[in-house]
Write an enzyme that holds these catalytic residues in place. Structure first.
Site: not given
Length: 652
Positions: A26, A574
């Protein structure tokens, strides 16, 4: 050390290529599905250059490298033979992790965690009313009625909240779930508390023999109804033609499940719930504080096992029935001792990286999140963790002896004081916290930690000699003198001086509700390991540029963006937690790496409904990853935030 060398060390430390099922990444972490956890050399992983931490979560071994770096390491480990994974493969593999009991408890957590904020708020309202009563303030009748609305509503409609959340987790329509849940507490039914009081109100007799009452305050029956209702609705959708789905599916679901809920599931599981509550109280009321001693001693072990969410069910049941929660004080003792042990490590070590990590993790623990302290420090050195259990056990026993019981749940230690202000137990609570802290700190300082002779100074010399900029976690550990030395070395070897930072106000990239970073359900973000910032719970699915900036990272999956502003701030946005597992489904990025953007430009879009359907949280983090370069990084937003609202102020 080159990225290729780091990748080789990572593969060796996790047991080799043959021990890996799949790898993904990620914005900050390398996520590895390993076949055999026992083959992972965790100490070796954490000591690899550029690694900022590592832990197991959701069936994955997550190795923190930070923004930008993780992309490069991922490319290297894939080039060296690690298999990649699709979204479905990763989710299927994670679903198999743990035994049936662990998976069931994780599900309890998924259901009850979203409900906790309203229970916390209700507990605080109770505390305020209790404080006013303790001060001798007499409230007018209408104001007293209003306070009862504040303190009773959440528990009256608790089954509605539970069924709604259960439908959400199990893939049903949450709107159908909340209506079904509210049917269980309809005003047309006799109130369960009124019937239980033995007054004039009695149960209704359906068909002449089935006693039926409302399910006010019930938790387990609502959960079972939610599970079966969501599965029943999903099965209906498979057989009902699309053209009739809107009319037939909600009608049949509500009709069938209301009958089962009121006449079968409700009565049966209410009895089961009563026995569970009786057993819970029996343990908590064991003589000489023994119940608190045991629970305080094992609580953090249960956190490590990942099944601690079982306490959510028990705490909510206690609050619904008694408006008092003895678990809160006992758990607070365990968490305080854990944080105190981490402080002891930070005080005793001479390693600046470990010192910075320890104090950061301890602060997170005292705000109610102990995972960074457990996985980042105490378990790594083992003795601090186990000695903290002794402190937690004694503190928990003291909490039981003092009869401590909070007016809510979900908050502990520093924020938890608010649950004891109005019930006359604040001084006893502070005493219990002080004892737990003193024991956790003293035991660890005296017996639990000997500073290692790390080679961090040699590593620093090596970093400076190569004129490279260290990772985020390393920069956090540097003091001002080392930071200035690094800048001078870079100027000497490259002939360029890093651009000076300037004060800046960062605006919100997301429209929604501001959330303190410490409240985010991810230890990497909540602990501040990636830097300081703020989170936003979105109300619309658009990501905007928070300043005039250059896009330094634009993930193909569209779930995260890295930017460097014209004034020098490095910002990570994010979207959601663990949303990398969605592999871009529901996300669309509108920019590419290297693009120049103006404040308010659209960076990408996302679909919160798809994130929820995947069982994930869409809370969006906005992090200043070069926090260590600033004198201060301060979140300034509270409540609702709109496009263009200031959310973070950075001071150089």
């Amino acid at each position: 050390m080159s990225n290729t060398e780091i990748a080789k060390k990572v593969i060796d430390a996790i047991g080799g290529v043959e021990n890996v099922s799949s790898v993904a990444h990620c914005a900050t972490r390398l996520r590895v599905m390993v076949k055999d956890e026992a083959k992972v050399d965790k100490n070796a992983v954490e000591n690899i250059e550029k690694v900022q931490g590592a832990f197991f979560n959701s069936g994955q071994y997550q190795i923190i490298f930070g923004t930008g770096t993780v992309n490069k390491i991922y490319d290297e480990v894939v080039a060296l033979g690690l298999p990649t994974s699709s979204k479905d493969e990763m989710k299927a593999e994670a679903a198999k992790q743990g035994n049936w009991f662990q998976r069931a408890i994780r599900t309890f957590g998924d259901v009850f965690v979203p409900i906790i904020p309203v229970i916390v708020a209700t507990g605080l309202f109770m505390g305020v009313r209790g404080l006013l009563n303790a001060l001798g303030v007499t409230l007018p009748d209408d104001v007293m009625t209003y306070t009862q609305i504040l303190t009773d509503t959440a528990f009256i409609i608790l089954p509605g909240l539970v069924v709604w959340s259960t439908f959400r987790v199990f893939g049903g329509n949450p709107a159908v779930g909340i209506v079904l849940g509210m049917m269980l507490v309809s005003g047309s039914l006799p109130n369960a508390w009124a019937v239980a009081s033995g007054g004039e109100v009695t149960a209704m007799k359906f068909f002449g023999f089935i006693p039926v009452v409302g399910l006010q305050g019930s938790v387990l029956p609502a959960f079972i109804i939610g599970v079966l209702g969501a599965k029943f609705e999903k099965s209906l959708r498979k057989v009902v033609p699309d053209v009739l789905d809107l009319l037939v599916t909600p009608f049949v679901t509500l009709f069938v499940m209301s009958i089962l809920g009121l006449f079968v599931i409700g009565p049966v599981f209410h009895v089961v719930e009563t026995y569970i509550l009786f057993a819970t109280k029996a343990i908590l009321n064991l003589p000489f504080g023994f119940g608190g001693l045991v629970i305080g001693g094992v609580h953090q072990v249960i956190v490590v096992s990942g099944v601690h969410h079982i306490f959510n069910l028990l705490e909510v049941q206690l609050l619904a029935n008694d408006h008092a929660n003895p678990f809160n004080a006992i758990i607070t003792a365990a968490m305080t001792a854990q944080g105190a042990a981490t402080v002891a490590v930070g005080v005793k070590t001479k390693n600046p990286k470990l010192k910075a990590l320890s104090f950061s993790a301890a602060l997170s623990a005292f705000l109610g999140i102990t995972e960074p302290a457990i996985f980042g420090v105490n378990l790594r050195y083992r003795k601090p963790f186990f000695l903290s259990l002794i402190g937690g056990a004694i503190g928990g026993g003291l909490a039981s002896l003092l009869g401590l019981a909070g007016t809510g749940n979900g908050i502990t230690i520093i924020p938890g004081t608010l649950l004891y202000i109005g019930n006359g137990q604040l001084l006893q609570y502070i005493l219990m916290v002080a004892v737990s802290f003193a024991l956790g700190f003293a035991l660890t300082y005296m017996f639990g930690f000997e500073d290692e002779q790390d080679e961090w100074q040699d590593q620093m010399t090596d970093v400076l000699s190569k004129a490279t900029i260290p990772s985020v976690a390393l920069r956090v550990a540097l003091d001002k003198e080392n930071d200035e030395t690094e800048k001078l070395v870079e100027e000497e070897t490259t002939g360029t001086l890093p651009a000076s930072l300037q004060d800046e106000t960062i605006i919100s990239p997301i429209v929604g509700q501001a959330v303190a970073l410490s409240k985010v359900d991810d230890p990497v973000f909540s602990s501040g390991a990636m830097g300081q910032g703020i989170a936003v719970k979105p109300s619309e699915g658009v990501v905007y540029a928070p300043a005039d900036a250059e896009v330094t990272i634009a993930f193909a999956t569209g779930h995260a963006f890295g930017l460097k502003t014209a004034n020098g701030a490095e910002i990570l946005i994010h979207v959601g937690i663990d949303t990398v597992s969605m592999n871009g489904d529901g996300f669309e990025k509108k920019v590419a790496q290297g693009d120049k953007v103006k404040a308010g430009d659209v960076l990408g879009t996302f679909d919160s409904a798809k994130i929820a359907a995947a069982g994930l949280d869409d809370t969006t983090m906005v992090i200043v990853t070069n926090t260590a370069d600033y004198a201060s990084v301060t979140p300034v937003a509270t409540g609702a935030v709109a496009k263009g609202d200031a959310i973070i102020e950075v001071k150089a």
